[in-house]
Scaffold this motif. Structure first.
Motif, PDB file in Angstrom:
ATOM      1  N   ALA A 114     146.792  67.786 140.351  1.00  0.00           N
ATOM      2  CA  ALA A 114     148.189  68.019 139.986  1.00  0.00           C
ATOM      3  C   ALA A 114     149.117  67.953 141.187  1.00  0.00           C
ATOM      4  CB  ALA A 114     148.335  69.374 139.299  1.00  0.00           C
ATOM      5  N   ASN A 115     148.562  68.181 142.391  1.00  0.00           N
ATOM      6  CA  ASN A 115     149.385  68.237 143.611  1.00  0.00           C
ATOM      7  C   ASN A 115     148.719  67.463 144.745  1.00  0.00           C
ATOM      8  OD1 ASN A 115     151.337  70.612 142.709  1.00  0.00           O
ATOM      9  ND2 ASN A 115     149.260  71.288 142.243  1.00  0.00           N
ATOM     10  N   PRO A 116     148.428  66.184 144.556  1.00  0.00           N
ATOM     11  CA  PRO A 116     147.658  65.453 145.578  1.00  0.00           C
ATOM     12  C   PRO A 116     148.343  65.407 146.934  1.00  0.00           C
ATOM     13  CG  PRO A 116     148.591  63.943 143.948  1.00  0.00           C
ATOM     14  CD  PRO A 116     148.769  65.328 143.403  1.00  0.00           C
ATOM     15  N   GLU A 117     149.680  65.456 146.926  1.00  0.00           N
ATOM     16  CA  GLU A 117     150.422  65.376 148.192  1.00  0.00           C
ATOM     17  C   GLU A 117     150.262  66.629 149.037  1.00  0.00           C
ATOM     18  OE1 GLU A 117     152.924  67.726 145.457  1.00  0.00           O
ATOM     19  OE2 GLU A 117     151.686  65.925 145.232  1.00  0.00           O
ATOM     20  N   LYS A 118     149.794  67.726 148.437  1.00  0.00           N
ATOM     21  CA  LYS A 118     149.637  68.980 149.173  1.00  0.00           C
ATOM     22  C   LYS A 118     148.241  69.151 149.764  1.00  0.00           C
ATOM     23  CE  LYS A 118     153.142  71.556 146.574  1.00  0.00           C
ATOM     24  NZ  LYS A 118     153.448  72.798 145.838  1.00  0.00           N
ATOM     25  N   VAL A 119     147.321  68.279 149.393  1.00  0.00           N
ATOM     26  CA  VAL A 119     145.914  68.461 149.758  1.00  0.00           C
ATOM     27  C   VAL A 119     145.582  67.699 151.040  1.00  0.00           C
ATOM     28  CG1 VAL A 119     143.525  68.132 149.017  1.00  0.00           C
ATOM     29  CG2 VAL A 119     145.261  68.853 147.362  1.00  0.00           C
ATOM     30  N   ASP A 120     145.216  68.439 152.085  1.00  0.00           N
ATOM     31  CA  ASP A 120     144.776  67.818 153.332  1.00  0.00           C
ATOM     32  C   ASP A 120     143.351  67.282 153.211  1.00  0.00           C
ATOM     33  OD1 ASP A 120     147.074  68.192 154.930  1.00  0.00           O
ATOM     34  OD2 ASP A 120     146.511  70.273 155.334  1.00  0.00           O
ATOM     35  N   SER A 121     142.482  68.054 152.584  1.00  0.00           N
ATOM     36  CA  SER A 121     141.085  67.643 152.453  1.00  0.00           C
ATOM     37  C   SER A 121     140.397  68.515 151.419  1.00  0.00           C
ATOM     38  CB  SER A 121     140.348  67.739 153.800  1.00  0.00           C
ATOM     39  OG  SER A 121     140.208  69.104 154.199  1.00  0.00           O
ATOM     40  N   LEU A 122     139.212  68.068 150.985  1.00  0.00           N
ATOM     41  CA  LEU A 122     138.360  68.817 150.065  1.00  0.00           C
ATOM     42  C   LEU A 122     137.030  69.114 150.746  1.00  0.00           C
ATOM     43  CD1 LEU A 122     138.794  66.725 146.770  1.00  0.00           C
ATOM     44  CD2 LEU A 122     140.067  68.783 147.441  1.00  0.00           C
ATOM     45  N   ILE A 123     136.561  70.336 150.566  1.00  0.00           N
ATOM     46  CA  ILE A 123     135.214  70.714 150.993  1.00  0.00           C
ATOM     47  C   ILE A 123     134.500  71.215 149.741  1.00  0.00           C
ATOM     48  CG2 ILE A 123     133.831  72.212 152.480  1.00  0.00           C
ATOM     49  CD1 ILE A 123     136.342  72.382 154.324  1.00  0.00           C
ATOM     50  N   ILE A 124     133.426  70.535 149.362  1.00  0.00           N
ATOM     51  CA  ILE A 124     132.756  70.815 148.091  1.00  0.00           C
ATOM     52  C   ILE A 124     131.362  71.343 148.354  1.00  0.00           C
ATOM     53  CG2 ILE A 124     132.027  69.861 145.874  1.00  0.00           C
ATOM     54  CD1 ILE A 124     134.119  67.596 146.367  1.00  0.00           C
ATOM     55  N   GLN A 125     131.085  72.525 147.812  1.00  0.00           N
ATOM     56  CA  GLN A 125     129.774  73.149 147.983  1.00  0.00           C
ATOM     57  C   GLN A 125     129.259  73.608 146.623  1.00  0.00           C
ATOM     58  OE1 GLN A 125     129.133  77.206 149.328  1.00  0.00           O
ATOM     59  NE2 GLN A 125     127.339  76.669 148.080  1.00  0.00           N
ATOM     60  N   ASN A 126     128.283  72.885 146.095  1.00  0.00           N
ATOM     61  CA  ASN A 126     127.656  73.256 144.826  1.00  0.00           C
ATOM     62  C   ASN A 126     128.696  73.491 143.736  1.00  0.00           C
ATOM     63  OD1 ASN A 126     125.778  74.265 147.203  1.00  0.00           O
ATOM     64  ND2 ASN A 126     124.488  73.714 145.475  1.00  0.00           N
ATOM     65  N   GLY A 127     129.505  72.462 143.529  1.00  0.00           N
ATOM     66  CA  GLY A 127     130.484  72.432 142.450  1.00  0.00           C
ATOM     67  C   GLY A 127     130.501  71.032 141.861  1.00  0.00           C
ATOM     68  N   CYS A 128     130.883  70.898 140.604  1.00  0.00           N
ATOM     69  CA  CYS A 128     130.607  69.670 139.862  1.00  0.00           C
ATOM     70  C   CYS A 128     131.871  68.990 139.339  1.00  0.00           C
ATOM     71  CB  CYS A 128     129.697  69.997 138.682  1.00  0.00           C
ATOM     72  SG  CYS A 128     128.794  68.578 138.058  1.00  0.00           S
ATOM     73  N   ALA A 129     131.818  67.639 139.326  1.00  0.00           N
ATOM     74  CA  ALA A 129     132.855  66.845 138.672  1.00  0.00           C
ATOM     75  C   ALA A 129     132.232  65.664 137.915  1.00  0.00           C
ATOM     76  CB  ALA A 129     133.873  66.346 139.683  1.00  0.00           C
ATOM     77  N   TYR A 130     130.912  65.709 137.721  1.00  0.00           N
ATOM     78  CA  TYR A 130     130.180  64.632 137.058  1.00  0.00           C
ATOM     79  C   TYR A 130     129.109  65.245 136.151  1.00  0.00           C
ATOM     80  CZ  TYR A 130     132.369  61.751 140.645  1.00  0.00           C
ATOM     81  OH  TYR A 130     133.292  61.139 141.447  1.00  0.00           O
ATOM     82  N   GLU A 131     128.949  64.667 134.971  1.00  0.00           N
ATOM     83  CA  GLU A 131     128.017  65.246 134.003  1.00  0.00           C
ATOM     84  C   GLU A 131     126.574  65.182 134.466  1.00  0.00           C
ATOM     85  OE1 GLU A 131     128.459  65.015 129.803  1.00  0.00           O
ATOM     86  OE2 GLU A 131     130.488  64.192 129.943  1.00  0.00           O
ATOM     87  N   GLU A 132     126.238  64.237 135.343  1.00  0.00           N
ATOM     88  CA  GLU A 132     124.855  64.190 135.820  1.00  0.00           C
ATOM     89  C   GLU A 132     124.500  65.392 136.689  1.00  0.00           C
ATOM     90  OE1 GLU A 132     127.322  61.836 136.240  1.00  0.00           O
ATOM     91  OE2 GLU A 132     126.605  60.397 137.737  1.00  0.00           O
ATOM     92  N   GLY A 133     125.517  66.164 137.081  1.00  0.00           N
ATOM     93  CA  GLY A 133     125.261  67.378 137.838  1.00  0.00           C
ATOM     94  C   GLY A 133     124.969  68.595 136.985  1.00  0.00           C
ATOM     95  N   LEU A 134     124.964  68.416 135.662  1.00  0.00           N
ATOM     96  CA  LEU A 134     124.697  69.526 134.746  1.00  0.00           C
ATOM     97  C   LEU A 134     123.324  69.325 134.117  1.00  0.00           C
ATOM     98  CD1 LEU A 134     128.196  69.725 132.979  1.00  0.00           C
ATOM     99  CD2 LEU A 134     127.426  70.941 135.020  1.00  0.00           C
ATOM    100  N   GLU A 135     122.317  69.912 134.739  1.00  0.00           N
ATOM    101  CA  GLU A 135     120.932  69.709 134.298  1.00  0.00           C
ATOM    102  C   GLU A 135     120.431  70.901 133.473  1.00  0.00           C
ATOM    103  OE1 GLU A 135     118.528  68.377 137.588  1.00  0.00           O
ATOM    104  OE2 GLU A 135     119.780  66.595 137.928  1.00  0.00           O
ATOM    105  N   ALA A 136     119.159  71.232 133.577  1.00  0.00           N
ATOM    106  CA  ALA A 136     118.497  72.152 132.638  1.00  0.00           C
ATOM    107  C   ALA A 136     119.158  73.524 132.547  1.00  0.00           C
ATOM    108  CB  ALA A 136     117.031  72.308 133.029  1.00  0.00           C
ATOM    109  N   PHE A 137     119.681  74.030 133.651  1.00  0.00           N
ATOM    110  CA  PHE A 137     120.337  75.346 133.625  1.00  0.00           C
ATOM    111  C   PHE A 137     121.401  75.415 132.539  1.00  0.00           C
ATOM    112  CE2 PHE A 137     123.941  78.017 134.912  1.00  0.00           C
ATOM    113  CZ  PHE A 137     123.324  79.233 135.194  1.00  0.00           C
TER     114      PHE A 137
END
Length: 288
Positions: free
Chosen positions: A114-137
């Protein structure tokens, strides 16, 4: 530099947040996961506060933020993103990097897209944006999405954040369990055992399905804006496994990628290494 512990009234709710570092330096916003709070960032804040300005809020119903009754507040990822966005605005933070872990990922991807102009960078740690990341759990959670009255699924979900389930989340796939402080799950239990909090956790599990409908939008954000991104992932996490980390490579070109031989709460077992990687990444990618 010292950490301060603060509250601010946001949309009528007392929202707790940790803050450290010089406000004139680049800001890193730390968005916590389920079922914890900003407490998960206590060491990272200490490690980085000499070089960066850090903010770590607790969502409503978590940590030390207010827990409004379900009848008066809709517990959704949309609402959490709105509250964090409002907090940043009121603190006059206009540019920032986002650290996204677990639930912090869908909260943060809403904010970033929603605010791409405000974002300097992303740091992602064990968080998902793709369905292949949702397994048996996720099987019992998906069953709950199909039928909110599925009592067997509901009972299973309740075990995720009881005392044993919490300990499992912190220790599963961790090479040296003796290095993980029991204070983690004891502190989490403080808010999880509040009246009505179990219902809040179920509401958030149920609402998680709405994140999946936004995955294409977030992936388009990645392709269109190509934010500078750092992956620091516990690759043996049963909740958000390494396959979910690999999926980000499909759309992100400005990506630095690190997997660690550990589980869900990677900062607990590999915090020193991750802090060093983040410090180096931000030094190179974010200029203020």
């Amino acid at each position: 530099m010292k950490t301060t512990y603060n509250t601010r009234k946001i949309q009528g709710l007392e929202i707790f947040y940790r803050e450290a570092g010089d406000k004139n330096k680049p800001t890193l916003v730390l968005l916590h996961g389920y079922p914890t709070s900003s407490h998960m960032y206590r060491n990272l804040i200490s490690d980085l506060s000499d070089r960066y300005h850090l903010i770590a809020p607790d969502y409503p119903g978590y940590g030390r933020s207010e827990q409004p009754p379900i009848a008066e507040f809709e517990y959704t990822f949309d609402n959490y993103a709105k509250i964090v966005t409002t907090l940043l605005s009121e603190l006059q933070i206009q540019k920032y990097s986002l650290y996204l872990m677990d639930y912090g990922a869908p909260v943060g991807f809403r904010i970033a897209s929603a605010n791409p102009e405000k974002v300097d960078s992303l740091i992602i740690q064990n968080g998902c944006a793709y369905e292949e990341g949702l397994e048996a759990f996720w099987d019992p959670i998906k069953a709950y999405w199909k039928d909110i009255n599925d009592k067997e699924a509901e009972a299973t979900l309740g075990t995720f954040h009881d005392a044993n389930g919490l300990k499992w989340q912190y220790t599963h796939s961790v090479p040296d369990v003796s290095a993980i402080s029991p204070d983690n799950w004891e502190i989490d239990l403080r808010h999880l055992e509040r009246p009505e909090n179990a219902a809040i956790q179920l509401a958030m599990f149920y609402d998680y399905q709405n994140n999946l409908t936004l995955y294409p939008k977030w992936q388009q954000y990645f392709r269109d804006h190509q934010p500078e991104t750092l992956i620091v992932y516990g690759k043996n996490d049963y909740i958000f496994p390494g396959s979910g980390a690999e999926a980000f490579k499909k759309d992100l070109k400005n990506l630095e990628f690190h997997l660690f031989e550990t589980g869900h709460f990677a900062l607990e077992s590999h915090g020193t290494e991750i802090a060093e990687i983040i410090g180096d990444f931000l030094k190179r990618k974010v200029v203020k």
